[in-house]
Scaffold this motif. Structure first.
Motif, PDB file in Angstrom:
ATOM      1  N   VAL A 106      38.993  36.122  50.528  1.00 52.06           N
ATOM      2  CA  VAL A 106      40.122  35.827  51.428  1.00 52.06           C
ATOM      3  C   VAL A 106      40.383  34.332  51.540  1.00 52.06           C
ATOM      4  O   VAL A 106      41.365  33.922  52.127  1.00 52.06           O
TER       5      VAL A 106
ATOM      6  N   LYS B 192      41.926  36.516  58.970  1.00 54.38           N
ATOM      7  CA  LYS B 192      42.392  36.583  57.573  1.00 54.38           C
ATOM      8  C   LYS B 192      42.008  37.921  56.937  1.00 54.38           C
ATOM      9  O   LYS B 192      42.738  38.477  56.132  1.00 54.38           O
ATOM     10  N   LEU B 193      40.860  38.410  57.310  1.00 53.63           N
ATOM     11  CA  LEU B 193      40.380  39.680  56.742  1.00 53.63           C
ATOM     12  C   LEU B 193      41.173  40.862  57.270  1.00 53.63           C
ATOM     13  O   LEU B 193      41.545  41.757  56.533  1.00 53.63           O
TER      14      LEU B 193
END
Lengths: 579, 110
Positions: free
Chosen positions: A298, A348-349
């Motif tokens: 990521v 972000k994940l």
């Protein structure tokens, strides 16, 4: 001539009558008479059930059986109940009122006075020749004893007065340890004395060989006691495991209990916290976050995370760092356990991906350990997650785990990405020592090997300068691990209390881990951080364990050291049979 | 006539021998059964004694296991014997290129 014929006829007639009677007895009434005879000189005797023995991995006995006397009374033969009750009460130390009630039940022929007496009491009772002594009798019963006292009591478990299992492997392996009863036909004479039947009247269960080592168990328990004493903690758990096989080398819980005194066991002391206590893991859950971030790529190498503000807002809620950090690299986010950096990675994940990696690591599922009453834990499904869930999960909240689940996850990082199945029994052997069952390691791929290798290096930074667990460093060997400091949620008030769960989980040595271990201390006073409370306990156990196991230092080559001494292992052939 | 007398004596002797065999056989069986019973009683007594000895053995084995527990050994070692838990930082320093024998070994690095 006539007289001799008459005499012969008479004699012959008598013989015929005798023969007819013999025929009647031996042919016609044979079955009935034979049964009557057997009832007089044969009887069915119950086989004495003996539980199988329990050994540690080096053949040391952890659970055995003794033959002890239990005293009974035949109330129908008691002439003076009050006098008998007084004498029996004095000799056995049992309440006079209870005994009086039993010996006064004149219609009964058998009542227990006291079961499983110690040697002194039995001796005094046998020597008693006072009034109504003929109404007293003795029965030999099996008594389960645990010669190591409180050592590994939660793992071994205990049995009740009737030798029925109540906890631990005694419970989960009841079918192996205890055979079903049976009867044997014995002959007795007119006075009732049993003649030799040549057969064994004891029916033994199978023996268990556990994965734990008495020495490592002792080391773990002693260090845990020292840590609990220092921080005046409420409860604590240590689990040590071989990360490559899932074999549990030690499992210690406090408070503890003495399995030799099942009557005085308190429920909270019997609780195997390693597999039953659920808690929010806090920063130790960042292993999942880091693994997911690496595998899902990521962020690009060299990405920096701005943690200068010391806090981050998600879903209207503010999350803080314990210490203010600057701009951190990915590895430093883990090393310094920055919540702000972790939440940025989590955002972000996304919740779904983080959830899927949590499942890969076995959270929210039973580990399948062969002990009773394991808790599954809780992991909120993506469809039930709400605004702040991703932030909470990134830093180890809104998820409940057991210490065993956390240790298992870190073992995957230790052994190249394989999730081991933890177990406490190594082998099942027959009473004669023959191997019946052997438990082989069961591993599932959770991570790629390169991910695991990278995680090892990152986690090693945690115990080096700049990390949160420098107190976990072991002299001569590098340690990989993570601290956790999580507030305890009180379900009664539905709020977080002022108490904390302080934990450290890791493995050592980094390159070829010999042990993976978790230390969880609940309710420490004076300090709460995992790096301060739990990490030193980890270090103490690891150092003593390595001395015991003769594990060489990592810096042998650098310092021109030569490794002296044999491998850690069994020095003499252990005996697994009951004799 | 002589043959007749001889036959008669043979028959008489045979009857006596057969009776003796039968009677001794019956007595022999009875005696054997009594002997077996006697052995069973003796075995029963020995088994009782064995039970007592095995019970004692279990007690001794349990006491031995308790005395050999690492907790007990550790307390004695650290208490009255003044021993310490092994310190793995104390190792022999041995040079890699040793040169001529005999070797020197020391707890301290030169």
């Amino acid at each position: 001539m006539k007289r001799s014929v008459l005499l012969s006829t008479a004699i012959s007639f008598c013989f015929v009558i005798v023969l007819l009677r013999l025929g009647d007895l031996m042919l016609l009434d044979h079955k009935k008479l034979s049964e009557k005879g057997e009832n007089q000189y044969q009887k069915l005797k119950d086989l004495d059930i003996r539980r199988g023995l329990i050994f540690d991995r080096r053949g040391r006995e952890l659970a055995m059986n003794l033959d002890v006397d239990s005293v009974f009374c035949d109330p129908s033969k008691v002439a003076s109940p009050k006098s008998a009750a007084l004498h029996l009460s004095n000799l056995t130390g049992t309440s006079y009122t209870d005994i009086l009630k039993k010996v006064s039940a004149g219609e009964k022929q058998f009542v227990w006075i006291k079961r499983k007496l110690d040697g002194d009491t039995a001796g005094k009772l046998r020597a008693y020749k006072g009034p109504d002594s003929k109404a007293i009798g003795f029965v030999t019963e099996a008594k389960r004893v645990y010669p190591k006292g409180t050592l590994a009591s939660h793992l071994i478990g205990f049995v009740d007065l009737d030798n029925k299992a109540r906890a631990g492997v005694e419970n989960s392996y009841e079918k192996d340890l205890r055979q079903k009863g049976g009867k044997i036909l014995v002959e007795k004479d007119a006075s009732g004395k049993v003649l030799s039947h040549g057969a064994d009247t004891e029916l033994w269960g199978n023996n268990l060989v556990l994965t734990i080592d008495e020495g490592l168990q002792f080391i773990a328990e002693r260090a845990l006691d020292e840590g609990m004493e220092k921080w005046k903690a409420e409860a604590g758990t240590v689990v040590m495991m071989d990360p490559h096989t899932g074999e549990i080398l030690a499992m210690a819980n406090r408070p503890t209990f003495d399995p030799n005194r099942p009557g005085s066991v308190r429920p909270e002391a019997v609780r195997n916290r390693a597999i039953m206590d659920l808690y929010e893991p806090g920063s130790t859950f960042k292993l999942v976050l880091a693994a997911a971030a690496i595998e899902e790529k990521v962020f690009s190498p060299g990405t920096r995370f701005d943690c200068t503000s010391g806090s981050i807002q998600v879903g209207g809620r503010s999350f803080h760092d314990v210490h203010k950090n600057g701009v951190l690299a990915f590895e430093e986010v883990i090393q310094k356990s920055s919540n702000v950096g972790s939440i940025q990675i989590g955002l972000k994940l996304g919740y779904e991906r983080l959830y899927s990696y949590a499942k890969k690591f076995g959270f929210g599922e039973l580990t399948g350990i062969d002990l009773p009453s394991e808790a599954r834990g809780r992991l909120t499904r993506p469809e039930k997650a709400w605004g702040t869930s991703i932030a909470a999960l990134s830093i180890g909240y809104e998820v409940s785990v057991t210490p065993m689940q956390v240790l298992r996850a870190y073992s995957a990082a230790a052994n190249g990405g394989l999730l081991p199945a933890p177990h406490v029994v190594r082998e099942v052997r027959s009473p004669g020592g023959e191997l019946l069952k052997k438990f082989e390691p069961d591993l599932i791929r959770a991570l790629k090997p390169e991910t695991a290798a990278r995680l090892k290096k990152i986690l090693a930074m945690v115990t080096e300068e700049g990390g949160t667990a420098t107190l976990a460093a072991v002299e001569g060997n590098r340690v990989s691990g993570k601290t956790g400091t999580a507030r305890l949620y009180d379900p009664r008030t539905r709020r977080y209390s002022g108490e904390y769960m302080s934990s450290f989980v890791g493995f050592v040595p980094v390159d070829k881990p010999k042990i993976a271990m978790i230390v969880v201390i609940k309710g420490a006073k004076g300090a709460v951080y995992g790096g301060v409370v739990a990490a030193p306990v980890f270090r103490d156990i690891a150092e003593r364990a390595f001395a015991y196991m003769n594990v060489p230092r990592d810096d042998m080559e650098d310092n021109n050291l030569v490794y002296l001494g044999g491998d850690y292992g069994v020095r003499e052939t252990p005996r697994w049979d009951r004799n | 006539m002589r043959a007749g007398m001889r036959d008669s004596m043979l028959s008489y002797t045979l009857k006596i021998v057969v009776c003796c065999i039968l009677v001794s056989g019956i007595f022999g069986i009875v005696s054997l059964r009594a002997e077996i019973r006697h052995v069973e009683y003796e075995l029963g007594a020995l088994q009782w004694e064995l039970g007592g000895v095995l019970r004692e053995r279990k007690d001794i084995m349990a006491e031995r296991a308790a005395l050999l527990s690492i907790h007990t050994v550790g307390q004695r070692a650290e208490g009255s014997l003044g021993l310490e838990f092994p310190d793995r930082s104390k190792v022999f320093y041995v040079k890699r290129d040793v040169g001529d024998i005999p070797y020197e070994a020391s707890f301290r690095q030169k």
